[in-house]
Design an enzyme around this catalytic site. Structure first.
Site, PDB file in Angstrom:
ATOM      1  N   VAL A 198       0.833  -1.204   0.000  1.00  0.00           N
ATOM      2  CA  VAL A 198       0.000   0.000   0.000  1.00  0.00           C
ATOM      3  C   VAL A 198       0.867   1.253   0.000  1.00  0.00           C
ATOM      4  CG1 VAL A 198      -1.745   1.312   1.279  1.00  0.00           C
ATOM      5  CG2 VAL A 198      -1.907  -1.179   1.159  1.00  0.00           C
ATOM      6  N   CYS A 199       1.962   1.224   0.722  1.00  0.00           N
ATOM      7  CA  CYS A 199       2.801   2.416   0.898  1.00  0.00           C
ATOM      8  C   CYS A 199       3.270   3.041  -0.417  1.00  0.00           C
ATOM      9  CB  CYS A 199       3.989   2.105   1.792  1.00  0.00           C
ATOM     10  SG  CYS A 199       3.528   1.686   3.496  1.00  0.00           S
ATOM     11  N   PRO A 200       3.773   2.248  -1.384  1.00  0.00           N
ATOM     12  CA  PRO A 200       4.206   2.900  -2.623  1.00  0.00           C
ATOM     13  C   PRO A 200       3.072   3.569  -3.389  1.00  0.00           C
ATOM     14  CG  PRO A 200       4.293   0.503  -2.840  1.00  0.00           C
ATOM     15  CD  PRO A 200       4.094   0.813  -1.391  1.00  0.00           C
TER      16      PRO A 200
END
Length: 209
Positions: free
Chosen positions: A49-51
């Site tokens: 999710v972070c990218p």
């Protein structure tokens, strides 16, 4: 902890800027008096999710900059981890092309001071330090004004990605209020009318009821 209306906690830490440059003593003081800041926390480098969030902020970076807003990302990873991730192409799960600063909160103090640190530490019966859960950051976001005061905050649990357009809307709402002295009703967006806060009328109404 609710930080809205309070001075944003200060810090000085290692960071990577422009996707490739190491900075030893990065702080938000450089923006005070000149820019608004969106300070956002994310859990881990090299995840899923972070990218998507980091690229979403990069995709909208010009819109933030046109409003005088600096974007700063923070996680509990090292600056070397940030740098390594920045060298990996987007198609392979990397964040190559991200140019705003990524701060390395390796000692967890920044996340703790902004009250977004997941997990807890404690001492067991043998006086040994233990942790319950990973000591990583929740998806916190803080809108900080030019005076260094937090004006908006939101914290998502680890699986829940943020809406970058909502961050832009909150910047627009704050700047509209500062420029016009009018408040922004529910679902307000740039270009819509605000509302004048009639404190005298409210006081008269309360006094008569």
């Amino acid at each position: 902890m609710v930080l809205v209306g309070k001075k944003a906690p200060e810090f000085s830490a290692q960071a990577v800027v422009n996707g490739r440059e190491f900075v030893e003593d990065f702080s938000l003081n450089q923006y005070k008096g000149n820019k608004y800041v969106i300070l956002f926390f994310y859990p881990k480098d090299f995840t899923f999710v972070c990218p998507t969030e980091l690229h979403a902020f990069q995709d909208k970076l010009a819109e933030f900059e046109s409003r005088g807003v600096a974007i700063v990302g923070v996680s509990t990873d090292t600056e070397q981890s940030h740098f390594g991730w920045l060298q990996v192409d987007k198609g392979h799960g990397g964040i190559k092309g991200v140019t705003y600063p990524l701060v390395a909160d390796t000692n967890k103090t920044i996340s703790a001071n902004y009250d977004v640190l997941a997990g807890e530490t404690y001492y067991d019966e043998d006086d040994m330090l233990q942790s319950e859960g990973e000591l990583i950051a929740y998806r916190g976001l803080f809108l900080i004004d030019k005076e260094g005061v937090v004006r908006h905050q939101i914290v998502n649990d680890l699986p829940l990605g943020r809406n970058v357009d909502e961050a832009i809307r909150m910047v627009d709402a704050l700047q509209f209020f500062e420029e016009n002295g009018e408040v922004c009703p529910a679902n307000w967006s740039k270009g819509k009318e605000g509302m004048k806060a009639n404190h005298e009328a409210t006081a008269e109404y309360l006094a008569s009821h």
